[in-house]
Scaffold this motif. Sequence first.
Motif, short mmCIF file in Angstrom:
data_model
loop_
_atom_site.label_atom_id
_atom_site.label_comp_id
_atom_site.label_asym_id
_atom_site.label_seq_id
_atom_site.Cartn_x
_atom_site.Cartn_y
_atom_site.Cartn_z
N GLY A 1 70.43 22.02 19.83
CA GLY A 1 71.24 22.57 18.76
C GLY A 1 70.43 22.64 17.48
N PHE B 1 75.17 28.84 22.75
CA PHE B 1 74.03 28.18 22.10
C PHE B 1 73.36 29.15 21.13
CE2 PHE B 1 74.15 24.72 25.21
CZ PHE B 1 73.56 23.67 24.53
N GLY C 1 71.24 27.43 18.37
CA GLY C 1 70.60 26.57 19.37
C GLY C 1 69.98 27.40 20.47
#
Length: 255
Positions: free
Chosen positions: A90, A116, A121
């Motif tokens: 992250g 993500f 991330g």
Amino acid sequence: MAGHSKWANIQHRKGRQDKIRAKLFSKMAKEITVAAKMGDPDPDKNPRLRLAVKEAKSNSVPKDVIERAIKKAIGGEGENYEEIRYEGYGPNGVAVIVEAMTDNRNRTASTVRSTFGKHGGNLGETGSVAFMFERKGQVVYPLAVGDSDTVMMAAIEAGAEDVETNAGDGDEDPGSHVIWCADTDLGEVSTALEGELGESTSTKLVWRPTTTTELGLEDAEKLMKLIEALEDDDDVQTVTANFEISDEVMAKLSA
């Protein structure tokens, strides 16, 4: 204090409880069905199912929801779920482990990867962050069961490894005794503790970080959005991250 107990408090203070509760009931029912399908539908003969039912009860999942989830497995109903672990990073390099149960591996992988990406991330390979965590059994009790010495003695006799006592900060965080044990000992340790201290608040297997990353306000806000988006996915069962935030940052996040 490490990330996840604080994350729960932030969610509570931001008033997402009804939505979170509905998601939680659904995820716990899924775990119960899968556990019952994989082993004996009798919790007394199936350690995984016993723990799943115990955790569901401690989170106030209604009895009829638990019974319905077990009957689904007995009747051969419900999808055949596959358990998958995703690992990634992250904001600010925080390690994130996502555990999912899915009936469509491609759909889940695609959703997790894009989540993500949208939140700063990136999804990594299996094993890319797991080395920063240990698989542990975790049993949580309220402070009211006894002082730290009493709980420590009960934990040692039960075969646990460690106890952390968090004094809390009032109504929002009433504090707790967190008892840690080897993942393979969780069933035995929790049963022994129950005999000494009564019903636990929570009994489950978790990923415990061995190293943590402290976050400032901006990165903490980004990470909260990532975790929230991942947890909102119906295929995702748990999300664990190795972050640390100060009380000052916590206060600003909760505002």
